[in-house]
Scaffold this active site. Structure first.
Site, PDB file in Angstrom:
ATOM      1  N   LYS A  89     -21.660 -55.401 -16.812  1.00 57.07           N
ATOM      2  CA  LYS A  89     -21.687 -54.190 -16.063  1.00 57.07           C
ATOM      3  C   LYS A  89     -23.054 -53.684 -15.990  1.00 57.07           C
ATOM      4  O   LYS A  89     -24.012 -53.228 -16.589  1.00 57.07           O
ATOM      5  CB  LYS A  89     -20.864 -52.908 -16.769  1.00 57.07           C
ATOM      6  CG  LYS A  89     -20.306 -51.681 -16.233  1.00 57.07           C
ATOM      7  CD  LYS A  89     -21.450 -50.815 -15.161  1.00 57.07           C
ATOM      8  CE  LYS A  89     -22.333 -49.819 -15.975  1.00 57.07           C
ATOM      9  NZ  LYS A  89     -23.105 -49.225 -14.912  1.00 57.07           N
ATOM     10  N   GLY A 123     -30.642 -49.590 -22.779  1.00 58.93           N
ATOM     11  CA  GLY A 123     -30.697 -48.366 -21.863  1.00 58.93           C
ATOM     12  C   GLY A 123     -31.399 -47.156 -22.601  1.00 58.93           C
ATOM     13  O   GLY A 123     -32.007 -47.347 -23.566  1.00 58.93           O
ATOM     14  N   GLY A 124     -30.956 -46.015 -22.217  1.00 57.22           N
ATOM     15  CA  GLY A 124     -31.489 -44.773 -22.630  1.00 57.22           C
ATOM     16  C   GLY A 124     -30.804 -44.305 -24.153  1.00 57.22           C
ATOM     17  O   GLY A 124     -29.518 -44.780 -24.149  1.00 57.22           O
ATOM     18  N   GLU A 146     -30.115 -51.482 -27.744  1.00 54.15           N
ATOM     19  CA  GLU A 146     -31.502 -51.559 -27.543  1.00 54.15           C
ATOM     20  C   GLU A 146     -32.184 -50.472 -26.664  1.00 54.15           C
ATOM     21  O   GLU A 146     -31.789 -50.449 -25.521  1.00 54.15           O
ATOM     22  CB  GLU A 146     -31.842 -52.892 -26.628  1.00 54.15           C
ATOM     23  CG  GLU A 146     -33.118 -53.642 -26.989  1.00 54.15           C
ATOM     24  CD  GLU A 146     -33.477 -53.571 -28.353  1.00 54.15           C
ATOM     25  OE1 GLU A 146     -34.415 -52.890 -28.643  1.00 54.15           O
ATOM     26  OE2 GLU A 146     -32.794 -54.611 -28.894  1.00 54.15           O
ATOM     27  N   CYS A 194     -39.427 -50.652 -22.016  1.00 50.99           N
ATOM     28  CA  CYS A 194     -39.227 -50.220 -23.163  1.00 50.99           C
ATOM     29  C   CYS A 194     -40.402 -50.574 -24.066  1.00 50.99           C
ATOM     30  O   CYS A 194     -40.583 -49.752 -25.203  1.00 50.99           O
ATOM     31  CB  CYS A 194     -37.866 -50.862 -23.833  1.00 50.99           C
ATOM     32  SG  CYS A 194     -36.675 -50.893 -22.759  1.00 50.99           S
ATOM     33  N   GLU A 225     -40.242 -40.391 -24.730  1.00 50.40           N
ATOM     34  CA  GLU A 225     -40.512 -41.565 -23.847  1.00 50.40           C
ATOM     35  C   GLU A 225     -40.380 -40.959 -22.452  1.00 50.40           C
ATOM     36  O   GLU A 225     -39.438 -40.430 -22.190  1.00 50.40           O
ATOM     37  CB  GLU A 225     -39.043 -42.586 -24.171  1.00 50.40           C
ATOM     38  CG  GLU A 225     -39.476 -43.787 -23.184  1.00 50.40           C
ATOM     39  CD  GLU A 225     -38.344 -44.729 -23.487  1.00 50.40           C
ATOM     40  OE1 GLU A 225     -37.144 -44.472 -23.216  1.00 50.40           O
ATOM     41  OE2 GLU A 225     -38.583 -46.019 -23.800  1.00 50.40           O
TER      42      GLU A 225
END
Ligand code: UN1
Length: 495
Positions: A175, A228-229, A250, A284, A383
């Protein structure tokens, strides 16, 4: 030219469910449509898991070296298409073309590396406390694995997950981020062209709510790998926990570069420009904090001002461009919001604006931005995921390390110094998954583990030979060839 209409890839076939809704991806440089994709539903997610579940026994039974041969063909397919896929990366998310190619190269490197893992997948042999008894471990696949991937490395990161999952014998439902659906399609086409059996890899495009959640909730899915976030990562973790799924996350970073007073400043400057403004800061691993020794503070920032002013922003397909647009309207808004916050709490040194006029009006261009700030402001700790650098002045190494570690994340870090003792101390002191000495915070290589500590993630590391940990169950096997009942812990002195 009309945008290509792409289906879902389920059980080895590209299919468009009747009456499917669609979404499009757009080039962040000029707004042109790149492709049109199926907005998948829970039903599509279910169909993909069904296909993966059905394909699992056969794929598990395929010897790992034979799986590896298919991966080598995938790598070959990607090599042949490197230029065209690299351009699609650039067109769909805006990184400059050299980095678009680099994204595909990182995918190739990892798929090749994992192909070799098909001839390793090491277990252990361990001595028994009893006589005539043999103890060993073997690796087994988990089953159906869901891979949910971001838009910033739209070919590399899917391959980090898919190739590792497949070599271990799992089947996959993929996905991808909706922003880079065409890149995901190109990845899947390479696996299809390499002759992967039907159902072993399935692609469902669509939103996290409509597709991602039903995939995570499906009881036939045994593991979820997500990049992702942090907020989404937390919800993936909680959903997965309901059913004791293995969840690998991650997530973010707030990666520091420490520049000491004895550093090679021109070298540090090159590293900083690449680390902070490469990929428009949307890695990242991006260098989002410069922790600068007070003795070289004015000199180094003077050098930085000059170079930042010279960075060329523009069409990322033009090889002369240094910084492309950010990936989407959402990204642009989030970054500009942070810049507004920064203006209120720190001193803006350069940039701080969206570029307008002429071709810039069609895209999402943000000037490379440098703030001077105290440690502790929001821009110095949260971030931002854009071309925004926070510079923090420190008096010594101890304070540099304290500031470096005093954030929620722990992905990458870097120190520039000529003092070998300090370099080795930093290797130990910096609380994170990756430390660079005399190199920027970006640029990890696939044969080494990748990942971080604290809110950066959980569930082990990606890449390197440890990548297989995420996608295998260890089975411990005891073979007793004594022909009698031997009792561990009880018969230990028996002869
Ligand atoms: C990421 O931004 O999630 O080390 C991945 C690097 C790249 C990978 C970054 N090789 O910057």
């Amino acid at each position: 030219m009309a945008a290509p209409e792409i289906g879902l890839f389920i059980d080895g076939k590209w299919t468009t469910p009747p009456g499917a809704a669609r979404f499009t991806t757009r080039n962040p440089t000029n707004g042109e449509v790149v492709g049109s994709f199926v907005a998948g539903t829970a039903q599509d997610a279910n169909a993909a898991v069904t296909a993966a579940y059905k394909a699992f026994p056969q794929w598990k039974a395929t010897p790992p070296p034979a799986r590896g041969e298919i991966l080598l063909r995938v790598a070959q397919e990607l090599k042949e298409r490197k230029e065209s896929i690299g351009r699609i990366v650039t067109q769909e998310m805006g990184k400059v073309i050299a980095e678009g190619r680099g994204d595909v190269q990182e995918a190739i490197d990892f798929v090749e590396y994992m192909a070799g893992e098909g001839r390793r997948l090491f277990g252990e042999t361990v001595p028994s406390e009893l006589r005539s008894k043999f103890c060993l471990t073997v690796r087994q696949p988990k089953g159906v694995v869901v891979c949910i991937t971001p838009w910033n490395f739209p070919t590399a990161i899917p391959n980090w997950k898919i190739a590792a999952a497949l070599i271990c014998g799992n089947t996959v439902v993929f996905k991808p981020a909706s922003t880079t659906a065409m890149c995901a399609v190109e990845v899947v086409r390479a696996y299809e062209a390499a002759g992967l059996p039907p159902g072993v890899l399935n692609l469902v495009t669509g939103s996290g709510g409509a597709v991602g959640n039903p995939l995570i909730d499906d009881p036939r899915v045994r593991a979820v790998s997500f990049t992702g976030g942090v907020d989404t990562g937390r919800s993936v973790n909680v959903r997965g926990a309901q059913d004791m799924k293995a969840v690998h996350l991650e997530l973010g970073g707030k990666n520091p570069m420490i520049v000491m007073d004895d550093a090679n400043l021109p070298l540090a400057l090159e590293g900083l420009l690449f680390g902070a403004f490469g990929t428009a800061g949307q890695r990242c691993t991006a260098t989002s904090r410069l922790i600068l020794h007070e003795k070289v503070y004015d000199e180094f920032l003077g050098m930085l001002d000059q170079r930042v002013a010279g960075l060329r922003l523009g069409d990322p397909l033009d090889p002369a461009t240094d910084v492309g647009p950010v990936a989407s309207a959402d990204q642009e808004k989030k970054i500009l919001d942070y810049i507004a916050i920064g203006r209120g709490e720190a001193k803006l040194r350069t940039g701080g604006n969206k570029l307008t006029g002429g071709a810039y009006d069609k895209g999402y261009f943000i000037a490379p931005t440098v703030f001077e700030t105290a440690h502790g402001t929001r821009i110095s700790k949260e971030e931002i995921f854009g071309p925004v650098l926070s510079v923090i002045k420190v008096p010594n190494y101890q304070e540099a390390v304290r500031v470096a570690n005093d954030v929620d994340y722990g992905l990458s870090s870097s120190i520039y110094t000529r003092d070998v003792n300090l370099a080795f101390r930093a290797m130990d002191d910096l609380e994170c998954g990756i430390t660079y000495v005399n190199a920027p915070t970006i640029g990890a290589e696939v044969q080494l583990p990748f990942g971080g500590t604290k809110k950066t993630g959980t569930g082990g590391r990606e890449a390197g030979s440890v990548a297989v940990e995420e996608f295998t169950e260890i089975k411990t096997v005891f073979v007793d060839f004594s022909n009698r009942l031997q009792k561990a812990q009880i018969d230990t002195t028996a002869s």
